[in-house]
Design an enzyme around this catalytic site. Structure first.
Site, short mmCIF file in Angstrom:
data_model
loop_
_atom_site.label_atom_id
_atom_site.label_comp_id
_atom_site.label_asym_id
_atom_site.label_seq_id
_atom_site.Cartn_x
_atom_site.Cartn_y
_atom_site.Cartn_z
N SER A 189 -10.89 -1.29 3.36
CA SER A 189 -10.14 -1.44 4.62
C SER A 189 -9.79 -0.05 5.15
O SER A 189 -9.20 0.75 4.43
CB SER A 189 -8.85 -2.21 4.38
OG SER A 189 -9.13 -3.49 3.87
N GLU B 269 -5.36 3.21 6.64
CA GLU B 269 -5.07 3.08 5.21
C GLU B 269 -5.71 4.23 4.43
O GLU B 269 -5.18 4.68 3.42
CB GLU B 269 -5.59 1.73 4.67
CG GLU B 269 -5.01 1.39 3.32
CD GLU B 269 -5.90 0.53 2.46
OE1 GLU B 269 -6.54 1.07 1.54
OE2 GLU B 269 -5.94 -0.69 2.69
N ARG C 135 0.82 -1.23 0.00
CA ARG C 135 0.00 0.00 0.00
C ARG C 135 0.85 1.28 0.00
O ARG C 135 0.43 2.32 0.52
CB ARG C 135 -0.95 0.03 1.21
CG ARG C 135 -2.00 -1.07 1.24
CD ARG C 135 -3.00 -0.95 0.10
NE ARG C 135 -4.13 -1.82 0.29
CZ ARG C 135 -4.18 -3.11 -0.10
NH1 ARG C 135 -3.14 -3.67 -0.71
NH2 ARG C 135 -5.27 -3.82 0.13
N1 EPU Z 1 -10.53 -11.56 9.74
C1 EPU Z 1 -11.17 -11.72 10.94
N2 EPU Z 1 -12.17 -10.86 11.27
C2 EPU Z 1 -12.57 -9.87 10.44
C3 EPU Z 1 -11.91 -9.70 9.20
C4 EPU Z 1 -10.89 -10.56 8.87
O1 EPU Z 1 -10.85 -12.60 11.72
O2 EPU Z 1 -13.51 -9.15 10.80
C5 EPU Z 1 -9.48 -12.51 9.36
C6 EPU Z 1 -10.02 -13.44 8.26
O3 EPU Z 1 -10.64 -14.54 8.81
C7 EPU Z 1 -8.79 -13.80 7.50
C8 EPU Z 1 -7.86 -12.61 7.69
O4 EPU Z 1 -8.38 -11.86 8.77
O5 EPU Z 1 -8.19 -14.92 8.07
C9 EPU Z 1 -7.75 -11.76 6.44
O6 EPU Z 1 -9.03 -11.30 6.07
P1 EPU Z 1 -9.42 -10.94 4.55
O7 EPU Z 1 -9.09 -12.07 3.65
O8 EPU Z 1 -10.80 -10.41 4.54
O9 EPU Z 1 -8.39 -9.79 4.16
P2 EPU Z 1 -7.85 -8.53 4.97
O10 EPU Z 1 -6.45 -8.77 5.33
O11 EPU Z 1 -8.79 -8.14 6.06
C10 EPU Z 1 -6.86 -7.39 2.85
C11 EPU Z 1 -6.90 -6.07 2.16
C12 EPU Z 1 -8.20 -5.92 1.38
C13 EPU Z 1 -8.29 -7.07 0.38
C14 EPU Z 1 -8.23 -8.40 1.14
C15 EPU Z 1 -8.18 -9.58 0.22
C16 EPU Z 1 -5.58 -4.57 3.50
C17 EPU Z 1 -5.60 -3.43 4.46
N3 EPU Z 1 -6.77 -5.01 3.11
O12 EPU Z 1 -7.90 -7.40 3.83
O13 EPU Z 1 -8.13 -4.71 0.66
O14 EPU Z 1 -9.50 -7.00 -0.35
O15 EPU Z 1 -7.00 -8.43 1.93
O16 EPU Z 1 -6.92 -9.67 -0.35
O17 EPU Z 1 -4.52 -5.03 3.12
C18 EPU Z 1 -8.65 -2.41 0.85
O18 EPU Z 1 -7.43 -2.20 0.84
O19 EPU Z 1 -9.48 -1.48 0.92
C19 EPU Z 1 -9.13 -3.76 0.80
C20 EPU Z 1 -10.43 -4.07 0.87
#
Ligand code: EPU
Length: 338
Positions: free
Chosen positions: A238, A334, A164
């Site tokens: 996010s 972010e 990012r």
């Molecule tokens: N998780 C939880 N609780 C929650 C949300 C997530 O326990 O409420 C756990 C999930 O179970 C999973 C892990 O956290 O094991 C990761 O969750 P997820 O796959 O939803 O991805 P994220 O890390 O929360 C990132 C990006 C997103 C992108 C997703 C998919 C960042 C800040 N965010 O989210 O990007 O869509 O991965 O690759 O890196 C954005 O930047 O606006 C965005 C939506």
């Protein structure tokens, strides 16, 4: 024809749907208008904010300077052997470009399906999702240099991409306006399905040899099921970054929290899932006044209709504090706060 307007509501221009006003507002429909614009500006138009889709911004107050909305349009490509160079103007809707590439069978963008926003913002914060970041398929971009009025090219190595992050958010902040981005795509791409949620959904659908179209469909499905649609519920995806900490820190956390969700990112560092940390602090789905975290994804803050930017910001301060108190980890926003 350039037309600088006064006192314009930004509500329909930011995906959080915050009703802040810009003292000055102008739309750019042709690249040549950028030169014209900067020649005509005076001190009262500053500071300047360049806006694409407004999908990563939180306005906590009215903007005192000039908001420049980039509407540059156009998509073109060339094919050399199996390599495709696809160029999209900064004002193209990101997902339209993804759909265009997928429909033509050009692989590389499919994991980035349905990311909100416009093309011009994509290199600035090296957008990423489901195992792909724009740096993986980035060839170059062109940008208007505010100081000189020249259009310059930036290649991948010039952009200093990281999670990012890019040079446009750091050393070169405020100096350039991205006008187009060129992607390095491929006709016989191997699809990238290593992200757990993609694999899981492909299995559910009994798809053994996924095409780029399959991956795009699956990513769209996952996003729609997890993330609120900004056209109905204001949000900026996010709200925080996933914090990167030393491995020693995550090892220590693991002793107390064996379910900790983390990913090795090399260099003895670990990326923690901020959504998990926030959920563990009891914030998931919580609603306070007009704001809250999304019920299916605690990393996303939402505007339930009438939230002010300050209200959302204050809510985020509470989340940062409680994650810090419980885990000793500092969350970083972010979204860009104005
Ligand atoms: N998780 C939880 N609780 C929650 C949300 C997530 O326990 O409420 C756990 C999930 O179970 C999973 C892990 O956290 O094991 C990761 O969750 P997820 O796959 O939803 O991805 P994220 O890390 O929360 C990132 C990006 C997103 C992108 C997703 C998919 C960042 C800040 N965010 O989210 O990007 O869509 O991965 O690759 O890196 C954005 O930047 O606006 C965005 C939506």
């Amino acid at each position: 024809m350039l037309h600088i307007q006064n006192n314009v509501s930004l509500k329909s221009y930011n995906s959080f749907g915050i009703d802040a006003k810009a003292a000055y507002f102008v739309e750019i429909n042709h690249e040549s208008e950028l030169n014209e614009l900067f020649k005509s500006l005076n001190d009262e138009h500053h500071p300047i904010l360049v806006m694409g889709g407004g999908s990563n911004m939180l306005f906590t107050k009215n903007y005192q300077g000039l908001v420049i909305k980039i509407n540059l349009k156009g998509i073109a490509y060339s094919i050399d052997n199996k390599t495709v160079k696809l160029t999209a103007a900064a004002g193209e809707v990101w997902n339209d470009v993804v759909k265009y590439a997928v429909a033509k069978g050009f692989g590389g963008l499919e994991n980035l399906t349905l990311i909100p926003g416009l093309v011009g913002a994509s290199p600035i914060q090296n957008i990423g999702a489901y195992g792909t970041e724009i740096k993986d398929i980035f060839e170059s971009c062109t940008a208007f240099e505010i100081k000189t009025g020249n259009i310059l090219s930036f290649f991948k190595a010039d952009c200093v991409f990281a999670y990012r992050e890019s040079i446009f958010k750091n050393a070169l902040k405020g100096q350039y306006i991205i006008t187009s981005v060129t992607f390095n795509l491929s006709i016989n791409t191997e699809v990238n399905t290593h992200y757990g949620a993609i694999l899981h959904e492909l299995q559910q659908r009994n798809i053994q040899q996924p095409t780029i179209n399959d991956v795009s469909d699956v990513v769209a499905h996952i996003r729609v099921s997890k993330l609120p649609d900004p056209s109905t519920i204001g949000n900026a995806g996010s709200f925080f970054k996933n914090p990167i900490v030393a491995k020693s820190v995550s090892n220590k956390l693991l002793l107390n929290y064996p379910d900790l969700v983390f990913f090795d990112v090399g260099n003895n560092a670990t990326k923690l899932a901020a959504g998990w940390l926030i959920e563990q602090c009891g914030w998931k789905g919580k609603v306070i006044g007009n704001t809250g975290t999304w019920k299916n994804q605690a990393l996303v803050l939402v505007n339930y209709g009438a939230a002010s930017g300050q209200e959302v910001y204050d809510f985020s301060v509470q989340i940062i504090q409680s994650v810090k108190d419980k885990f000793g980890v500092e969350l970083e926003r972010e979204v860009n706060v104005f």
